[in-house]
Every structure is written in C-alpha cells, then in structure tokens.
Write a protein that holds these residues in place. Structure first.
Motif, PDB file in Angstrom:
ATOM      1  N   ALA A  75      72.325  17.391  27.931  1.00 13.12           N
ATOM      2  CA  ALA A  75      70.871  17.225  27.884  1.00 13.12           C
ATOM      3  C   ALA A  75      70.158  18.467  28.425  1.00 13.12           C
ATOM      4  O   ALA A  75      69.181  18.939  27.835  1.00 13.12           O
ATOM      5  CB  ALA A  75      70.472  15.992  28.681  1.00 13.12           C
ATOM      6  N   TYR A  76      70.647  19.004  29.542  1.00 12.72           N
ATOM      7  CA  TYR A  76      70.032  20.198  30.132  1.00 12.72           C
ATOM      8  C   TYR A  76      70.175  21.395  29.198  1.00 12.72           C
ATOM      9  O   TYR A  76      69.225  22.152  28.994  1.00 12.72           O
ATOM     10  CB  TYR A  76      70.672  20.503  31.491  1.00 12.72           C
ATOM     11  N   TYR A  77      71.348  21.552  28.626  1.00 12.43           N
ATOM     12  CA  TYR A  77      71.589  22.683  27.722  1.00 12.43           C
ATOM     13  C   TYR A  77      70.675  22.606  26.498  1.00 12.43           C
ATOM     14  O   TYR A  77      70.089  23.609  26.091  1.00 12.43           O
ATOM     15  CB  TYR A  77      73.061  22.714  27.299  1.00 12.43           C
ATOM     16  N   GLN A  78      70.539  21.432  25.915  1.00 17.17           N
ATOM     17  CA  GLN A  78      69.685  21.268  24.736  1.00 17.17           C
ATOM     18  C   GLN A  78      68.224  21.550  25.060  1.00 17.17           C
ATOM     19  O   GLN A  78      67.502  22.113  24.245  1.00 17.17           O
ATOM     20  CB  GLN A  78      69.821  19.854  24.159  1.00 17.17           C
ATOM     21  N   GLN A  79      67.785  21.166  26.249  1.00 19.22           N
ATOM     22  CA  GLN A  79      66.374  21.289  26.589  1.00 19.22           C
ATOM     23  C   GLN A  79      66.007  22.666  27.138  1.00 19.22           C
ATOM     24  O   GLN A  79      64.942  23.184  26.827  1.00 19.22           O
ATOM     25  CB  GLN A  79      65.990  20.216  27.594  1.00 19.22           C
ATOM     26  N   TYR A  80      66.870  23.275  27.971  1.00 22.54           N
ATOM     27  CA  TYR A  80      66.484  24.495  28.672  1.00 22.54           C
ATOM     28  C   TYR A  80      67.387  25.703  28.450  1.00 22.54           C
ATOM     29  O   TYR A  80      66.909  26.832  28.476  1.00 22.54           O
ATOM     30  CB  TYR A  80      66.427  24.237  30.185  1.00 22.54           C
ATOM     31  N   ALA A  81      68.668  25.513  28.280  1.00 27.61           N
ATOM     32  CA  ALA A  81      69.608  26.631  28.366  1.00 27.61           C
ATOM     33  C   ALA A  81      70.062  27.191  27.025  1.00 27.61           C
ATOM     34  O   ALA A  81      70.981  27.987  26.975  1.00 27.61           O
ATOM     35  CB  ALA A  81      70.823  26.215  29.191  1.00 27.61           C
ATOM     36  N   ARG A  82      69.434  26.801  25.919  1.00 22.40           N
ATOM     37  CA  ARG A  82      69.848  27.320  24.611  1.00 22.40           C
ATOM     38  C   ARG A  82      69.471  28.790  24.442  1.00 22.40           C
ATOM     39  O   ARG A  82      70.150  29.532  23.773  1.00 22.40           O
ATOM     40  CB  ARG A  82      69.242  26.486  23.499  1.00 22.40           C
ATOM     41  N   GLU A  83      68.355  29.198  25.044  1.00 22.25           N
ATOM     42  CA  GLU A  83      67.930  30.599  24.981  1.00 22.25           C
ATOM     43  C   GLU A  83      68.720  31.406  26.009  1.00 22.25           C
ATOM     44  O   GLU A  83      69.147  30.888  27.030  1.00 22.25           O
ATOM     45  CB  GLU A  83      66.434  30.712  25.274  1.00 22.25           C
ATOM     46  N   PHE A  84      68.867  32.706  25.753  1.00 20.68           N
ATOM     47  CA  PHE A  84      69.596  33.567  26.673  1.00 20.68           C
ATOM     48  C   PHE A  84      68.759  33.861  27.915  1.00 20.68           C
ATOM     49  O   PHE A  84      67.547  34.003  27.843  1.00 20.68           O
ATOM     50  CB  PHE A  84      69.973  34.888  26.001  1.00 20.68           C
ATOM     51  N   CYS A  85      69.431  33.950  29.032  1.00 21.53           N
ATOM     52  CA  CYS A  85      68.824  34.338  30.303  1.00 21.53           C
ATOM     53  C   CYS A  85      69.805  35.288  30.977  1.00 21.53           C
ATOM     54  O   CYS A  85      70.504  34.923  31.913  1.00 21.53           O
ATOM     55  CB  CYS A  85      68.545  33.106  31.158  1.00 21.53           C
ATOM     56  N   ARG A  86      69.888  36.492  30.467  1.00 17.69           N
ATOM     57  CA  ARG A  86      70.850  37.473  30.978  1.00 17.69           C
ATOM     58  C   ARG A  86      70.241  38.245  32.151  1.00 17.69           C
ATOM     59  O   ARG A  86      69.120  38.730  32.067  1.00 17.69           O
ATOM     60  CB  ARG A  86      71.238  38.439  29.888  1.00 17.69           C
ATOM     61  N   ILE A  87      71.016  38.348  33.213  1.00 16.83           N
ATOM     62  CA  ILE A  87      70.557  39.096  34.388  1.00 16.83           C
ATOM     63  C   ILE A  87      71.728  39.870  34.979  1.00 16.83           C
ATOM     64  O   ILE A  87      72.893  39.588  34.702  1.00 16.83           O
ATOM     65  CB  ILE A  87      69.987  38.160  35.470  1.00 16.83           C
ATOM     66  N   GLN A  88      71.380  40.857  35.791  1.00 17.81           N
ATOM     67  CA  GLN A  88      72.367  41.572  36.598  1.00 17.81           C
ATOM     68  C   GLN A  88      72.071  41.231  38.045  1.00 17.81           C
ATOM     69  O   GLN A  88      70.917  41.286  38.480  1.00 17.81           O
ATOM     70  CB  GLN A  88      72.266  43.075  36.399  1.00 17.81           C
ATOM     71  N   ARG A  89      73.086  40.867  38.776  1.00 17.85           N
ATOM     72  CA  ARG A  89      72.903  40.552  40.184  1.00 17.85           C
ATOM     73  C   ARG A  89      72.923  41.837  40.997  1.00 17.85           C
ATOM     74  O   ARG A  89      73.717  42.747  40.718  1.00 17.85           O
ATOM     75  CB  ARG A  89      74.018  39.622  40.679  1.00 17.85           C
ATOM     76  N   PRO A  90      72.065  41.945  42.011  1.00 19.58           N
ATOM     77  CA  PRO A  90      72.062  43.162  42.820  1.00 19.58           C
ATOM     78  C   PRO A  90      73.363  43.380  43.587  1.00 19.58           C
ATOM     79  O   PRO A  90      73.741  44.512  43.857  1.00 19.58           O
ATOM     80  CB  PRO A  90      70.886  42.975  43.779  1.00 19.58           C
ATOM     81  N   VAL A  91      74.058  42.301  43.895  1.00 18.29           N
ATOM     82  CA  VAL A  91      75.308  42.414  44.651  1.00 18.29           C
ATOM     83  C   VAL A  91      76.389  43.073  43.800  1.00 18.29           C
ATOM     84  O   VAL A  91      77.095  43.963  44.264  1.00 18.29           O
ATOM     85  CB  VAL A  91      75.777  41.014  45.123  1.00 18.29           C
ATOM     86  N   LEU A  92      76.523  42.646  42.554  1.00 16.99           N
ATOM     87  CA  LEU A  92      77.522  43.190  41.633  1.00 16.99           C
ATOM     88  C   LEU A  92      76.795  43.627  40.362  1.00 16.99           C
ATOM     89  O   LEU A  92      76.671  42.870  39.412  1.00 16.99           O
ATOM     90  CB  LEU A  92      78.584  42.138  41.308  1.00 16.99           C
ATOM     91  N   SER A  93      76.334  44.848  40.347  1.00 21.19           N
ATOM     92  CA  SER A  93      75.514  45.318  39.226  1.00 21.19           C
ATOM     93  C   SER A  93      76.317  45.525  37.947  1.00 21.19           C
ATOM     94  O   SER A  93      75.732  45.695  36.881  1.00 21.19           O
ATOM     95  CB  SER A  93      74.797  46.609  39.615  1.00 21.19           C
TER      96      SER A  93
END
Length: 120
Positions: A75-93
């Motif tokens: 349910a969560y994936y269908q509603q919110y997570a289908r689009e990409f949300c790519r990030i780089q973490r400052p700890v491990l760039s």
C-alpha cells in the motif's frame, strides 16, 4: 501508513531506525514474491572484516491483514514510493540510495532517522 509500516518493519524485521532509513528500493524487490518481502539495507551499522555490508531482510506475510507488513509495504509503495527519490548520504557519498520512506507532503525528500524512530 508511514508510521504503521515503520513500526511493522521495526518489529517484524528486527530493524533499527537507521536500518529502515537505509533501505534501497533499487536493490530490494518492491513486488513481493511467494508471500514474502525482500529488502536490502545498504551500509547498516554492522560491519564484516571492517567493511560495510548489505543486509538482506526477508519478511513473510502475516495471516492478519492489519498486522501484515507485506500488505502495508504494498500500500505504501503504491501510494508514495513509486517515484524515484535518489539521494547521496553525507556520511557515505559514494552510495546513491533510492529511499523507501519519504515526506508525505514532498515525496521527493527522504524521511529522516529521527522521524522514523518516533514512529517505532
């Protein structure tokens, strides 16, 4: 829905808030197969021989639909997570992560570990 899924992953998957934050959808299987959910945590706190590892987590369906983490994930994936949300973490760039949990009012921004820990 976000709070419910965070809580179910924490309880059913024995996951820390920092592990939940580092779930990578690119390496995980967003379509549950054979009644189970396969998630990959990139760079968890655990290390092996001094190197960061990928932690594979498999969570099975629960008979009660209210307590089923697989149904909550779907349910969560269908509603919110289908689009990409790519990030780089400052700890491990060097690691680019497609985050599972996002802010509801702006799904392009990831949810932080402090908010996830409040949900658990």
């Amino acid at each position: 829905l976000t709070a419910k899924l965070c809580w179910l992953l924490g309880v059913c998957g024995f996951m820390r808030p920092s592990d939940i934050e580092w779930i990578d959808l690119d390496q995980s299987d967003p379509a549950p197969v054979h009644e189970s959910l396969h998630l990959v945590v990139v760079a968890p706190k655990e290390k092996q021989l001094g190197q960061r590892i990928h932690k594979n987590i498999t969570i099975s369906r629960h008979a009660d639909s209210l307590l089923c983490p697989v149904q909550a994930f779907e349910a969560y994936y269908q509603q919110y997570a289908r689009e990409f949300c790519r990030i780089q973490r400052p700890v491990l760039s060097t690691i680019v992560l497609n985050c599972l949990f996002r802010k509801i009012n702006n799904i392009g921004k990831p949810l932080g570990v402090q908010r996830i820990s409040k949900y658990i």
